[in-house]
Design an enzyme around this catalytic site. Structure first.
Site, PDB file in Angstrom:
ATOM      1  N   TYR A  54     -10.283 -65.800 -58.601  1.00  0.00           N
ATOM      2  CA  TYR A  54     -11.251 -64.725 -58.343  1.00  0.00           C
ATOM      3  C   TYR A  54     -12.424 -65.236 -57.506  1.00  0.00           C
ATOM      4  O   TYR A  54     -13.223 -64.443 -56.997  1.00  0.00           O
ATOM      5  CB  TYR A  54     -11.791 -64.116 -59.650  1.00  0.00           C
ATOM      6  CG  TYR A  54     -10.738 -63.639 -60.634  1.00  0.00           C
ATOM      7  CD1 TYR A  54      -9.400 -63.517 -60.274  1.00  0.00           C
ATOM      8  CD2 TYR A  54     -11.080 -63.308 -61.941  1.00  0.00           C
ATOM      9  CE1 TYR A  54      -8.429 -63.101 -61.184  1.00  0.00           C
ATOM     10  CE2 TYR A  54     -10.122 -62.884 -62.859  1.00  0.00           C
ATOM     11  CZ  TYR A  54      -8.797 -62.798 -62.459  1.00  0.00           C
ATOM     12  OH  TYR A  54      -7.851 -62.376 -63.364  1.00  0.00           O
ATOM     13  N   LYS A 234     -12.282 -53.796 -66.192  1.00  0.00           N
ATOM     14  CA  LYS A 234     -13.243 -54.187 -65.149  1.00  0.00           C
ATOM     15  C   LYS A 234     -13.890 -52.919 -64.614  1.00  0.00           C
ATOM     16  O   LYS A 234     -13.216 -51.908 -64.375  1.00  0.00           O
ATOM     17  CB  LYS A 234     -12.523 -54.913 -64.021  1.00  0.00           C
ATOM     18  CG  LYS A 234     -13.385 -55.162 -62.771  1.00  0.00           C
ATOM     19  CD  LYS A 234     -13.174 -54.101 -61.689  1.00  0.00           C
ATOM     20  CE  LYS A 234     -14.170 -54.240 -60.548  1.00  0.00           C
ATOM     21  NZ  LYS A 234     -14.049 -53.112 -59.570  1.00  0.00           N
ATOM     22  N   SER A 235     -15.189 -52.926 -64.441  1.00  0.00           N
ATOM     23  CA  SER A 235     -15.845 -51.884 -63.657  1.00  0.00           C
ATOM     24  C   SER A 235     -17.062 -52.487 -62.974  1.00  0.00           C
ATOM     25  O   SER A 235     -17.708 -53.376 -63.521  1.00  0.00           O
ATOM     26  CB  SER A 235     -16.277 -50.692 -64.512  1.00  0.00           C
ATOM     27  OG  SER A 235     -16.951 -49.755 -63.676  1.00  0.00           O
ATOM     28  N   ARG A 240     -19.797 -46.755 -66.258  1.00  0.00           N
ATOM     29  CA  ARG A 240     -18.446 -47.046 -66.770  1.00  0.00           C
ATOM     30  C   ARG A 240     -18.437 -48.323 -67.610  1.00  0.00           C
ATOM     31  O   ARG A 240     -17.740 -48.404 -68.620  1.00  0.00           O
ATOM     32  CB  ARG A 240     -17.465 -47.197 -65.611  1.00  0.00           C
ATOM     33  CG  ARG A 240     -17.171 -45.894 -64.902  1.00  0.00           C
ATOM     34  CD  ARG A 240     -16.292 -46.145 -63.709  1.00  0.00           C
ATOM     35  NE  ARG A 240     -15.879 -44.918 -63.054  1.00  0.00           N
ATOM     36  CZ  ARG A 240     -15.133 -44.897 -61.956  1.00  0.00           C
ATOM     37  NH1 ARG A 240     -14.743 -46.033 -61.392  1.00  0.00           N
ATOM     38  NH2 ARG A 240     -14.782 -43.750 -61.411  1.00  0.00           N
ATOM     39  N   SER A 243     -19.702 -47.127 -70.914  1.00  0.00           N
ATOM     40  CA  SER A 243     -18.843 -46.236 -71.706  1.00  0.00           C
ATOM     41  C   SER A 243     -17.536 -46.914 -72.101  1.00  0.00           C
ATOM     42  O   SER A 243     -16.978 -46.623 -73.158  1.00  0.00           O
ATOM     43  CB  SER A 243     -18.590 -44.912 -70.976  1.00  0.00           C
ATOM     44  OG  SER A 243     -17.746 -45.110 -69.871  1.00  0.00           O
ATOM     45  N   ASN A 244     -17.046 -47.838 -71.276  1.00  0.00           N
ATOM     46  CA  ASN A 244     -15.764 -48.479 -71.613  1.00  0.00           C
ATOM     47  C   ASN A 244     -15.811 -49.284 -72.910  1.00  0.00           C
ATOM     48  O   ASN A 244     -14.778 -49.532 -73.525  1.00  0.00           O
ATOM     49  CB  ASN A 244     -15.299 -49.405 -70.474  1.00  0.00           C
ATOM     50  CG  ASN A 244     -14.800 -48.630 -69.259  1.00  0.00           C
ATOM     51  OD1 ASN A 244     -14.564 -47.425 -69.330  1.00  0.00           O
ATOM     52  ND2 ASN A 244     -14.634 -49.320 -68.137  1.00  0.00           N
TER      53      ASN A 244
HETATM   54  N1  LIG Z   1      -4.008 -62.591 -66.038  1.00  0.00           N
HETATM   55  C1  LIG Z   1      -3.743 -61.914 -64.944  1.00  0.00           C
HETATM   56  O1  LIG Z   1      -2.773 -62.189 -64.217  1.00  0.00           O
HETATM   57  C2  LIG Z   1      -4.621 -60.792 -64.547  1.00  0.00           C
HETATM   58  C3  LIG Z   1      -5.830 -60.627 -65.180  1.00  0.00           C
HETATM   59  N2  LIG Z   1      -6.657 -59.572 -64.836  1.00  0.00           N
HETATM   60  C4  LIG Z   1      -7.908 -59.423 -65.587  1.00  0.00           C
HETATM   61  O2  LIG Z   1      -7.982 -58.093 -66.106  1.00  0.00           O
HETATM   62  C5  LIG Z   1      -9.188 -57.468 -65.653  1.00  0.00           C
HETATM   63  C6  LIG Z   1      -8.990 -55.973 -65.492  1.00  0.00           C
HETATM   64  O3  LIG Z   1      -7.924 -55.686 -64.620  1.00  0.00           O
HETATM   65  P1  LIG Z   1      -8.086 -54.873 -63.269  1.00  0.00           P
HETATM   66  O4  LIG Z   1      -6.983 -55.274 -62.380  1.00  0.00           O
HETATM   67  O5  LIG Z   1      -9.454 -55.001 -62.753  1.00  0.00           O
HETATM   68  O6  LIG Z   1      -7.748 -53.379 -63.692  1.00  0.00           O
HETATM   69  P2  LIG Z   1      -8.418 -52.232 -64.642  1.00  0.00           P
HETATM   70  O7  LIG Z   1      -7.280 -51.535 -65.259  1.00  0.00           O
HETATM   71  O8  LIG Z   1      -9.487 -52.794 -65.474  1.00  0.00           O
HETATM   72  O9  LIG Z   1      -8.987 -51.215 -63.604  1.00  0.00           O
HETATM   73  C7  LIG Z   1     -10.125 -51.431 -62.864  1.00  0.00           C
HETATM   74  C8  LIG Z   1     -10.290 -50.192 -61.983  1.00  0.00           C
HETATM   75  O10 LIG Z   1     -10.557 -49.058 -62.819  1.00  0.00           O
HETATM   76  C9  LIG Z   1     -11.797 -48.483 -62.442  1.00  0.00           C
HETATM   77  N3  LIG Z   1     -12.479 -48.066 -63.673  1.00  0.00           N
HETATM   78  C10 LIG Z   1     -13.063 -48.852 -64.607  1.00  0.00           C
HETATM   79  N4  LIG Z   1     -13.580 -48.110 -65.608  1.00  0.00           N
HETATM   80  C11 LIG Z   1     -13.317 -46.827 -65.307  1.00  0.00           C
HETATM   81  C12 LIG Z   1     -13.617 -45.600 -65.963  1.00  0.00           C
HETATM   82  N5  LIG Z   1     -14.274 -45.553 -67.110  1.00  0.00           N
HETATM   83  N6  LIG Z   1     -13.211 -44.445 -65.369  1.00  0.00           N
HETATM   84  C13 LIG Z   1     -12.538 -44.493 -64.192  1.00  0.00           C
HETATM   85  N7  LIG Z   1     -12.221 -45.622 -63.536  1.00  0.00           N
HETATM   86  C14 LIG Z   1     -12.619 -46.789 -64.088  1.00  0.00           C
HETATM   87  C15 LIG Z   1     -12.549 -49.548 -61.686  1.00  0.00           C
HETATM   88  O11 LIG Z   1     -13.370 -48.976 -60.693  1.00  0.00           O
HETATM   89  P3  LIG Z   1     -14.965 -49.298 -60.623  1.00  0.00           P
HETATM   90  O12 LIG Z   1     -15.113 -50.794 -60.594  1.00  0.00           O
HETATM   91  O13 LIG Z   1     -15.375 -48.620 -59.364  1.00  0.00           O
HETATM   92  O14 LIG Z   1     -15.544 -48.691 -61.860  1.00  0.00           O
HETATM   93  C16 LIG Z   1     -11.416 -50.335 -61.012  1.00  0.00           C
HETATM   94  O15 LIG Z   1     -11.017 -49.684 -59.827  1.00  0.00           O
HETATM   95  C17 LIG Z   1      -9.515 -58.200 -64.357  1.00  0.00           C
HETATM   96  O16 LIG Z   1     -10.862 -58.041 -63.983  1.00  0.00           O
HETATM   97  C18 LIG Z   1      -9.140 -59.616 -64.725  1.00  0.00           C
HETATM   98  O17 LIG Z   1     -10.187 -60.205 -65.473  1.00  0.00           O
HETATM   99  C19 LIG Z   1      -6.275 -58.666 -63.878  1.00  0.00           C
HETATM  100  C20 LIG Z   1      -5.086 -58.817 -63.200  1.00  0.00           C
HETATM  101  C21 LIG Z   1      -4.160 -59.880 -63.490  1.00  0.00           C
HETATM  102  O1  LIG Z   2      -6.254 -60.771 -61.155  1.00  0.00           O
HETATM  103  C1  LIG Z   2      -5.410 -61.629 -61.450  1.00  0.00           C
HETATM  104  O2  LIG Z   2      -5.603 -62.461 -62.329  1.00  0.00           O
HETATM  105  C2  LIG Z   2      -4.131 -61.635 -60.763  1.00  0.00           C
HETATM  106  O3  LIG Z   2      -3.348 -62.536 -60.880  1.00  0.00           O
HETATM  107  C3  LIG Z   2      -3.835 -60.407 -59.956  1.00  0.00           C
HETATM  108  O4  LIG Z   2      -4.758 -60.231 -58.975  1.00  0.00           O
HETATM  109  C4  LIG Z   2      -2.460 -60.329 -59.418  1.00  0.00           C
HETATM  110  O5  LIG Z   2      -2.209 -61.401 -58.570  1.00  0.00           O
HETATM  111  C5  LIG Z   2      -2.289 -59.029 -58.746  1.00  0.00           C
HETATM  112  O6  LIG Z   2      -2.132 -58.066 -59.431  1.00  0.00           O
HETATM  113  C6  LIG Z   2      -2.371 -58.922 -57.305  1.00  0.00           C
HETATM  114  O7  LIG Z   2      -2.304 -57.566 -56.972  1.00  0.00           O
END
Ligand SMILES: NC(=O)C1=CN([C@@H]2O[C@H](COP(=O)(O)OP(=O)(O)OC[C@H]3O[C@@H](n4cnc5c(N)ncnc54)[C@H](OP(=O)(O)O)[C@@H]3O)[C@@H](O)[C@H]2O)C=CC1
Ligand SMILES: O=C(O)C(=O)[C@@H](O)[C@H](O)C(=O)CO
Length: 277
Positions: A54, A234-235, A240, A243-244
């Site tokens: 990240y 994540k937001s 958000r 509220s999340n």
């Molecule tokens: N281990 C792994 O391989 C991975 C780990 N992760 C982890 O998981 C976390 C979360 O996953 P992520 O991929 O970000 O996906 P999420 O499912 O958390 O979705 C994030 C999206 O949802 C939107 N959102 C957040 N809250 C709301 C709400 N209350 N109403 C409407 N939309 C909302 C955000 O927009 P906005 O920001 O504009 O609010 C953003 O576009 C990552 O930040 C990371 O730490 C993610 C991917 C892979």
């Molecule tokens: O966020 C993470 O930790 C990931 O590994 C993701 O970004 C993953 O690689 C992915 O979903 C790319 O679209």
């Protein structure tokens, strides 16, 4: 101002406690980190999930150090990148992560992806076990491990993983993984709990949200909690973020849980673990 949410803790299989919801910082840019972490801490988040991939471990660590929250009240997770897998390289990579975070130690460190084609997740695990024994990490776990990866690891591991962080949301409910985690006493963390926005507008979720007087996202995150999983939403938006985390004062009944689970389409928003090298 709304009071901070009171977040319960869950106890991992090594006795370490972890907040029942965490904040994911994937795609939070360095320049926004202080403000975003400030909103998250004010809302009540104490667990934060990052990774070297990240590119924001340094800004997250600095923001947390300046947040006014005591270090022992925080729970910080980072990961070992695929290209750092291997015994020696993992020792070096985690050392570098701990340095970038600047918080003294890491609460939880995960193998980010099994990357099976590399054939190195077992030696990577041995390095994490060593860092755990040395007290540099309070708990060690994995992410995106499928059943065969978990079984192989458990055959040789001296220390069992405390969590497997997997993609989990109503479009990808992964019941077999959850069952396996329960059998192995491995806690489930849910990444992309909101399916990265793909659930917005879903009618079943919207009806439940209106019935409970909460947002659609809150219904989804409550579903995770009642499944026994820790969601990591994540937001970037203060409203958000706040509220999340407001998901500890209502309850979904058995039928409502089943309605949400029935939305499953085995649809991933990210890659399949076998395809990540
Ligand atoms: N281990 C792994 O391989 C991975 C780990 N992760 C982890 O998981 C976390 C979360 O996953 P992520 O991929 O970000 O996906 P999420 O499912 O958390 O979705 C994030 C999206 O949802 C939107 N959102 C957040 N809250 C709301 C709400 N209350 N109403 C409407 N939309 C909302 C955000 O927009 P906005 O920001 O504009 O609010 C953003 O576009 C990552 O930040 C990371 O730490 C993610 C991917 C892979
Ligand atoms: O966020 C993470 O930790 C990931 O590994 C993701 O970004 C993953 O690689 C992915 O979903 C790319 O679209």
């Amino acid at each position: 101002m709304t009071a901070a949410a009171t977040v319960p803790s869950i106890t991992l299989n090594n006795g370490v406690t972890m907040p029942a919801i965490g904040f994911g910082v994937f795609k939070i840019p360095d320049e926004d980190m202080n403000a975003t972490v400030g909103h998250a801490v004010t809302a009540g988040y104490r667990a934060f999930d990052t990774a070297p991939m990240y590119g924001n471990e340094h800004s997250l660590g600095r923001a947390l150090a300046g947040s006014g929250v005591r270090r022992d009240e925080l729970f910080v997770t980072t990961k070992v990148s695929n290209e750092d897998q291997g015994y020696r390289s993992t020792l070096d990579a985690v050392d570098a992560s701990i340095g970038r975070l600047g918080l003294g130690y890491v609460d939880l460190c995960l193998i980010h992806w099994p990357a099976p084609a590399r054939g190195t997740y077992l030696e990577t695990w041995r390095a994490l076990e060593q860092l755990y024994a040395a007290g540099r990490i309070r708990a060690i776990g994995v992410s995106n491990f499928k059943p065969d990866h978990l079984h192989r690891l458990m055959e040789v591991a001296a220390v069992a993983p405390v969590v497997n962080q997997i993609e989990l949301h109503p479009l990808l409910t992964q019941p077999a993984m959850l069952d396996l985690h329960r059998t192995l006493d491995i806690h489930t963390q849910a990444w992309a709990p909101l399916a990265r926005g793909r659930l917005l507008g879903n009618e079943v979720l919207q009806v439940l949200a209106e019935r409970h007087g909460v947002s659609l996202a809150q219904v989804v995150l409550r579903w995770h909690l009642q499944l026994g999983a820790t969601p990591l939403p994540k937001s970037a938006l203060p409203e958000r973020i706040r509220s999340n985390i407001g998901v500890f004062d209502f309850q979904l009944d058995v039928d409502e849980m089943a309605q949400i689970s029935a939305l499953n389409r085995n649809e991933r928003t990210g890659p399949h673990p076998d395809d990540v090298h």
